[in-house]
Scaffold this motif. Sequence first.
Motif, PDB file in Angstrom:
ATOM      1  N   TYR A  51       0.878  -1.167   0.000  1.00 22.13           N
ATOM      2  CA  TYR A  51       0.000   0.000   0.000  1.00 22.13           C
ATOM      3  C   TYR A  51       0.916   1.218   0.000  1.00 22.13           C
ATOM      4  O   TYR A  51       1.656   1.441   0.953  1.00 22.13           O
ATOM      5  CB  TYR A  51      -0.932   0.025   1.211  1.00 22.13           C
ATOM      6  CG  TYR A  51      -1.913   1.178   1.146  1.00 22.13           C
ATOM      7  CD1 TYR A  51      -3.045   1.089   0.330  1.00 22.13           C
ATOM      8  CD2 TYR A  51      -1.695   2.349   1.852  1.00 22.13           C
ATOM      9  CE1 TYR A  51      -3.934   2.148   0.232  1.00 22.13           C
ATOM     10  CE2 TYR A  51      -2.584   3.408   1.765  1.00 22.13           C
ATOM     11  CZ  TYR A  51      -3.701   3.305   0.951  1.00 22.13           C
ATOM     12  OH  TYR A  51      -4.584   4.358   0.856  1.00 22.13           O
ATOM     13  N   ASP A  52       0.879   1.960  -1.077  1.00 27.14           N
ATOM     14  CA  ASP A  52       1.739   3.138  -1.249  1.00 27.14           C
ATOM     15  C   ASP A  52       3.224   2.793  -1.078  1.00 27.14           C
ATOM     16  O   ASP A  52       3.926   3.380  -0.250  1.00 27.14           O
ATOM     17  CB  ASP A  52       1.335   4.258  -0.283  1.00 27.14           C
ATOM     18  CG  ASP A  52       0.091   4.994  -0.758  1.00 27.14           C
ATOM     19  OD1 ASP A  52      -0.396   4.695  -1.867  1.00 27.14           O
ATOM     20  OD2 ASP A  52      -0.391   5.869  -0.025  1.00 27.14           O
ATOM     21  N   GLU A  53       3.688   1.850  -1.871  1.00 30.06           N
ATOM     22  CA  GLU A  53       5.103   1.469  -1.856  1.00 30.06           C
ATOM     23  C   GLU A  53       5.754   1.717  -3.216  1.00 30.06           C
ATOM     24  O   GLU A  53       6.665   0.983  -3.624  1.00 30.06           O
ATOM     25  CB  GLU A  53       5.257  -0.003  -1.455  1.00 30.06           C
ATOM     26  CG  GLU A  53       4.862  -0.319  -0.028  1.00 30.06           C
ATOM     27  CD  GLU A  53       5.807   0.286   1.016  1.00 30.06           C
ATOM     28  OE1 GLU A  53       6.838   0.869   0.624  1.00 30.06           O
ATOM     29  OE2 GLU A  53       5.504   0.179   2.210  1.00 30.06           O
ATOM     30  N   ALA A  54       5.312   2.764  -3.917  1.00 32.50           N
ATOM     31  CA  ALA A  54       5.848   3.060  -5.245  1.00 32.50           C
ATOM     32  C   ALA A  54       7.351   3.317  -5.211  1.00 32.50           C
ATOM     33  O   ALA A  54       8.072   3.006  -6.166  1.00 32.50           O
ATOM     34  CB  ALA A  54       5.118   4.258  -5.850  1.00 32.50           C
ATOM     35  N   ASP A  55       7.841   3.893  -4.119  1.00 34.55           N
ATOM     36  CA  ASP A  55       9.269   4.196  -4.018  1.00 34.55           C
ATOM     37  C   ASP A  55      10.123   2.958  -3.785  1.00 34.55           C
ATOM     38  O   ASP A  55      11.340   2.997  -3.995  1.00 34.55           O
ATOM     39  CB  ASP A  55       9.521   5.186  -2.871  1.00 34.55           C
ATOM     40  CG  ASP A  55       8.977   6.573  -3.157  1.00 34.55           C
ATOM     41  OD1 ASP A  55       8.770   6.893  -4.346  1.00 34.55           O
ATOM     42  OD2 ASP A  55       8.743   7.328  -2.192  1.00 34.55           O
ATOM     43  N   ASN A  56       9.500   1.873  -3.323  1.00 32.22           N
ATOM     44  CA  ASN A  56      10.265   0.697  -2.895  1.00 32.22           C
ATOM     45  C   ASN A  56      10.068  -0.546  -3.740  1.00 32.22           C
ATOM     46  O   ASN A  56      10.943  -1.424  -3.766  1.00 32.22           O
ATOM     47  CB  ASN A  56       9.899   0.349  -1.445  1.00 32.22           C
ATOM     48  CG  ASN A  56      10.379   1.375  -0.448  1.00 32.22           C
ATOM     49  OD1 ASN A  56      11.542   1.753  -0.453  1.00 32.22           O
ATOM     50  ND2 ASN A  56       9.475   1.841   0.408  1.00 32.22           N
ATOM     51  N   LEU A  57       8.925  -0.684  -4.405  1.00 32.41           N
ATOM     52  CA  LEU A  57       8.548  -1.992  -4.944  1.00 32.41           C
ATOM     53  C   LEU A  57       9.538  -2.537  -5.969  1.00 32.41           C
ATOM     54  O   LEU A  57      10.009  -3.674  -5.838  1.00 32.41           O
ATOM     55  CB  LEU A  57       7.142  -1.933  -5.552  1.00 32.41           C
ATOM     56  CG  LEU A  57       6.634  -3.288  -6.043  1.00 32.41           C
ATOM     57  CD1 LEU A  57       6.531  -4.291  -4.890  1.00 32.41           C
ATOM     58  CD2 LEU A  57       5.279  -3.137  -6.733  1.00 32.41           C
ATOM     59  N   ALA A  58       9.854  -1.756  -7.005  1.00 37.34           N
ATOM     60  CA  ALA A  58      10.773  -2.262  -8.038  1.00 37.34           C
ATOM     61  C   ALA A  58      12.134  -2.592  -7.441  1.00 37.34           C
ATOM     62  O   ALA A  58      12.772  -3.591  -7.814  1.00 37.34           O
ATOM     63  CB  ALA A  58      10.909  -1.233  -9.160  1.00 37.34           C
ATOM     64  N   TRP A  59      12.572  -1.788  -6.496  1.00 39.16           N
ATOM     65  CA  TRP A  59      13.865  -1.977  -5.827  1.00 39.16           C
ATOM     66  C   TRP A  59      13.908  -3.287  -5.058  1.00 39.16           C
ATOM     67  O   TRP A  59      14.838  -4.094  -5.217  1.00 39.16           O
ATOM     68  CB  TRP A  59      14.104  -0.774  -4.919  1.00 39.16           C
ATOM     69  CG  TRP A  59      15.222  -0.885  -3.945  1.00 39.16           C
ATOM     70  CD1 TRP A  59      16.553  -0.965  -4.223  1.00 39.16           C
ATOM     71  CD2 TRP A  59      15.108  -0.882  -2.512  1.00 39.16           C
ATOM     72  NE1 TRP A  59      17.278  -1.024  -3.055  1.00 39.16           N
ATOM     73  CE2 TRP A  59      16.412  -0.970  -1.987  1.00 39.16           C
ATOM     74  CE3 TRP A  59      14.043  -0.804  -1.631  1.00 39.16           C
ATOM     75  CZ2 TRP A  59      16.674  -0.999  -0.625  1.00 39.16           C
ATOM     76  CZ3 TRP A  59      14.288  -0.818  -0.271  1.00 39.16           C
ATOM     77  CH2 TRP A  59      15.593  -0.922   0.226  1.00 39.16           C
ATOM     78  N   ILE A  60      12.867  -3.549  -4.249  1.00 36.73           N
ATOM     79  CA  ILE A  60      12.897  -4.749  -3.415  1.00 36.73           C
ATOM     80  C   ILE A  60      12.633  -6.007  -4.242  1.00 36.73           C
ATOM     81  O   ILE A  60      13.252  -7.060  -4.019  1.00 36.73           O
ATOM     82  CB  ILE A  60      11.909  -4.639  -2.228  1.00 36.73           C
ATOM     83  CG1 ILE A  60      12.232  -5.700  -1.173  1.00 36.73           C
ATOM     84  CG2 ILE A  60      10.469  -4.764  -2.683  1.00 36.73           C
ATOM     85  CD1 ILE A  60      13.582  -5.535  -0.518  1.00 36.73           C
ATOM     86  N   VAL A  61      11.750  -5.923  -5.225  1.00 37.28           N
ATOM     87  CA  VAL A  61      11.496  -7.077  -6.077  1.00 37.28           C
ATOM     88  C   VAL A  61      12.737  -7.416  -6.892  1.00 37.28           C
ATOM     89  O   VAL A  61      13.082  -8.594  -7.066  1.00 37.28           O
ATOM     90  CB  VAL A  61      10.274  -6.829  -6.981  1.00 37.28           C
ATOM     91  CG1 VAL A  61      10.159  -7.930  -8.038  1.00 37.28           C
ATOM     92  CG2 VAL A  61       8.997  -6.775  -6.149  1.00 37.28           C
ATOM     93  N   GLY A  62      13.435  -6.399  -7.377  1.00 39.80           N
ATOM     94  CA  GLY A  62      14.678  -6.647  -8.112  1.00 39.80           C
ATOM     95  C   GLY A  62      15.718  -7.348  -7.259  1.00 39.80           C
ATOM     96  O   GLY A  62      16.399  -8.281  -7.724  1.00 39.80           O
ATOM     97  N   ARG A  63      15.829  -6.929  -6.013  1.00 38.52           N
ATOM     98  CA  ARG A  63      16.774  -7.581  -5.098  1.00 38.52           C
ATOM     99  C   ARG A  63      16.365  -9.029  -4.832  1.00 38.52           C
ATOM    100  O   ARG A  63      17.211  -9.931  -4.786  1.00 38.52           O
ATOM    101  CB  ARG A  63      16.846  -6.814  -3.782  1.00 38.52           C
ATOM    102  CG  ARG A  63      17.576  -5.489  -3.866  1.00 38.52           C
ATOM    103  CD  ARG A  63      17.460  -4.713  -2.570  1.00 38.52           C
ATOM    104  NE  ARG A  63      17.982  -5.451  -1.418  1.00 38.52           N
ATOM    105  CZ  ARG A  63      17.824  -5.064  -0.149  1.00 38.52           C
ATOM    106  NH1 ARG A  63      17.144  -3.960   0.127  1.00 38.52           N
ATOM    107  NH2 ARG A  63      18.339  -5.786   0.827  1.00 38.52           N
TER     108      ARG A  63
END
Length: 261
Positions: free
Chosen positions: A22-34
Motif C-alpha cells: 500500500y503506497d510502496e511506489a518508491d520501494n517496490l521495483a527496488w525490493i522485487v529486483g533484489r
Amino acid sequence: MSTPPNPSARSAPSIVMVLPTYDEADNLAWIVGRLRAAQPDVDVLVVDDQSPDGTGDIADALAAEDPRIHVLHRTAKGGLGAAYLHGFAWALEHDFDVIGEMDADGSHQPEQLHRLIEALPEADLVIGSRWIPGGSVVNWPLRREILSRGGNLYVRLLLGIGVRDATAGFRLYHRATLEAIGLEQVRSTGYVFQTDLVSRTLRAGLTVKEVPIEFVERVRGASKMSGAVASESLKRITAWGLRERRAQARRLMNRVGERTR
C-alpha cells in the motif's frame, strides 16, 4: 496477472513470496529486483490494496517483464492480514509448496532469505527473527526496540509460547502448514495476524523454528505501524491470552475432578 510456472515441473520445492503493498511506489521495483537477484528460482506475488500512489501499476509493469512475478489487485485497503490471506489462497490454488511473507519496504533483506529456506526441512513454519542470538535491528530508536521486545515478551507470557519474535513478518510456511491451521477461521486483519498464525501453528502441534536476521528500518516511504495499530494488537492478544488461560484452568479442574471420582 501473469500465469505462474508449473511448480510440479521443478525438482526443488516451489516457493512464492507474498508482498502486500500500500503506497510502496518508491520501494517496490527496488525490493522485487533484489529478491529476484538473490533467489532467481523464487516467485513473487504482489498483493496491492489499490494504492493511490501507483504501486499497482508498477507491479503490473514488473509482472509484464518477468513471468515469475504475479500481481493481485484488491479493491480496498483491508489490512495486512486480509492481504496475506488473499495471497495465501492464490498460492495454495496454484500449488506452490512453500508460501512466504516479507515486507515490501526493504526491512526484510532478500539476501538473507536463504537462511529461512535452509531451515525448511526442520520446521513447519520458519521465522526470520530479530530477537534470538544473531538477530538484530538497524536504525531503530531505543523506544521502538523496547516496545517490540516488550510486546513479544507479553505474547510469550500470555499465550504460553516460546517463540521470541512472534510478531515478525519474514516467514516461510509449508503449504501443509497453512492447510492445517484453518485459514478460513482467521479473522485478524491487522498486524496481530502474525501472532495469530504463530499461535495457530503451535496449537496444531506443528513446529516453529526461528533463524536470525538483520531487520533494517525503511529509508523510503511511511511506516504503516501506528499507536492505534499497536493498541489494537495488544487488545486482541490480551483477549486470546485470557481465553487460553481460562481454557487451561478448565482442563486442570476436569483432570482433578476425574482423579477424585
